[in-house]
Design an enzyme around this catalytic site. Sequence first.
Site, short mmCIF file in Angstrom:
data_model
loop_
_atom_site.label_atom_id
_atom_site.label_comp_id
_atom_site.label_asym_id
_atom_site.label_seq_id
_atom_site.Cartn_x
_atom_site.Cartn_y
_atom_site.Cartn_z
N ASN A 191 -12.94 -3.30 1.94
CA ASN A 191 -13.98 -2.28 2.01
C ASN A 191 -14.88 -2.38 0.79
O ASN A 191 -14.38 -2.51 -0.34
CB ASN A 191 -13.35 -0.89 2.07
CG ASN A 191 -12.65 -0.63 3.39
OD1 ASN A 191 -13.21 -0.93 4.44
ND2 ASN A 191 -11.45 -0.08 3.34
N HIS B 52 -9.95 -5.07 -3.76
CA HIS B 52 -8.65 -5.26 -3.11
C HIS B 52 -8.89 -5.72 -1.69
O HIS B 52 -9.80 -5.23 -1.01
CB HIS B 52 -7.80 -3.99 -3.14
CG HIS B 52 -8.53 -2.74 -2.76
ND1 HIS B 52 -9.45 -2.14 -3.59
CD2 HIS B 52 -8.48 -1.98 -1.63
CE1 HIS B 52 -9.93 -1.05 -2.99
NE2 HIS B 52 -9.36 -0.95 -1.80
N ASP C 23 0.85 -1.19 0.00
CA ASP C 23 0.00 0.00 0.00
C ASP C 23 0.89 1.24 0.00
O ASP C 23 1.91 1.30 0.68
CB ASP C 23 -0.92 -0.01 1.24
CG ASP C 23 -2.05 0.98 1.10
OD1 ASP C 23 -3.21 0.55 0.92
OD2 ASP C 23 -1.78 2.22 1.15
N ILE C 24 0.48 2.24 -0.77
CA ILE C 24 1.29 3.44 -0.92
C ILE C 24 1.30 4.28 0.37
O ILE C 24 2.21 5.08 0.59
CB ILE C 24 0.77 4.28 -2.11
CG1 ILE C 24 1.85 5.19 -2.64
CG2 ILE C 24 -0.50 5.04 -1.77
CD1 ILE C 24 1.53 5.77 -4.02
N GLU D 126 -12.28 3.35 -1.71
CA GLU D 126 -11.80 4.47 -2.54
C GLU D 126 -11.48 4.03 -3.96
O GLU D 126 -11.60 4.83 -4.89
CB GLU D 126 -10.53 5.07 -1.91
CG GLU D 126 -10.73 5.65 -0.52
CD GLU D 126 -11.25 7.09 -0.54
OE1 GLU D 126 -11.37 7.65 -1.64
OE2 GLU D 126 -11.54 7.62 0.55
N VAL D 127 -10.98 2.81 -4.12
CA VAL D 127 -10.52 2.37 -5.45
C VAL D 127 -11.50 1.31 -5.96
O VAL D 127 -11.72 0.28 -5.31
CB VAL D 127 -9.09 1.78 -5.37
CG1 VAL D 127 -8.64 1.33 -6.75
CG2 VAL D 127 -8.12 2.81 -4.81
N HIS E 102 -6.97 -5.85 1.86
CA HIS E 102 -5.83 -5.35 2.62
C HIS E 102 -5.32 -6.47 3.53
O HIS E 102 -6.13 -7.15 4.18
CB HIS E 102 -6.24 -4.19 3.53
CG HIS E 102 -6.77 -2.97 2.84
ND1 HIS E 102 -6.05 -1.81 2.70
CD2 HIS E 102 -7.98 -2.73 2.28
CE1 HIS E 102 -6.78 -0.89 2.08
NE2 HIS E 102 -7.96 -1.42 1.81
P1 AMP Z 1 -9.84 1.38 0.17
O1 AMP Z 1 -10.20 2.55 1.04
O2 AMP Z 1 -10.14 0.07 0.82
O3 AMP Z 1 -10.40 1.53 -1.22
O4 AMP Z 1 -8.25 1.41 0.06
C1 AMP Z 1 -7.54 1.91 -1.02
C2 AMP Z 1 -6.08 1.80 -0.66
O5 AMP Z 1 -5.31 1.95 -1.85
C3 AMP Z 1 -5.58 2.84 0.33
O6 AMP Z 1 -5.04 2.17 1.47
C4 AMP Z 1 -4.51 3.61 -0.45
O7 AMP Z 1 -3.42 4.00 0.34
C5 AMP Z 1 -4.12 2.58 -1.50
N1 AMP Z 1 -3.56 3.11 -2.74
C6 AMP Z 1 -4.05 4.11 -3.51
N2 AMP Z 1 -3.29 4.31 -4.59
C7 AMP Z 1 -2.28 3.40 -4.51
C8 AMP Z 1 -1.16 3.11 -5.33
N3 AMP Z 1 -0.90 3.78 -6.46
N4 AMP Z 1 -0.32 2.10 -4.94
C9 AMP Z 1 -0.56 1.43 -3.79
N5 AMP Z 1 -1.61 1.66 -2.98
C10 AMP Z 1 -2.46 2.64 -3.32
#
Ligand code: AMP
Length: 125
Positions: free
Chosen positions: A97, A110, A39-40, A105-106, A112
């Site tokens: 999530n 995914h 994770d970034i 968010e994405v 974690h």
């Molecule tokens: P979520 O809130 O479960 O959608 O988590 C999205 C996660 O993606 C967050 O923990 C971010 O820090 C992570 N994230 C966003 N962009 C990147 C990226 N380019 N590389 C790695 N992790 C990322």
Amino acid sequence: MPIDPTQPYDDQNIFAKILRGEIPAKTVYDDDYAVAFHDIAPQAPHHILVIPRGRYVSWDDFSANASDEEIAGFVRAVGAVARAAGVVESGYRLLANVGLDAGQEVPHLHVHIFAGQPLGPMLSR
Ligand code: AMP
């Protein structure tokens, strides 16, 4: 901004770009079904994201529409990533999530993996 988990898959999402190699990631695992990378913005000493290779918006989409082979491959990959990180003995937490209330968010599924310290209560109070 949390995403709507019922939206169609967006090929421009950041994890789709990582899968296509268009943006870099610190990849720790890669097979036919899944890719894992750091994770970034890590929230624990170990914070790894595992994503399926297929185009699935969320756990809801994946569990409803992925093939049995994709689901088995992805679940096995999550376990393999945790074993490779050496966190089975000390313990780890999985989190996926889904949608607005969870703060997804994405819009690409995914999971974690958090580990490396006591992780506290399951939910903030
Ligand atoms: P979520 O809130 O479960 O959608 O988590 C999205 C996660 O993606 C967050 O923990 C971010 O820090 C992570 N994230 C966003 N962009 C990147 C990226 N380019 N590389 C790695 N992790 C990322």
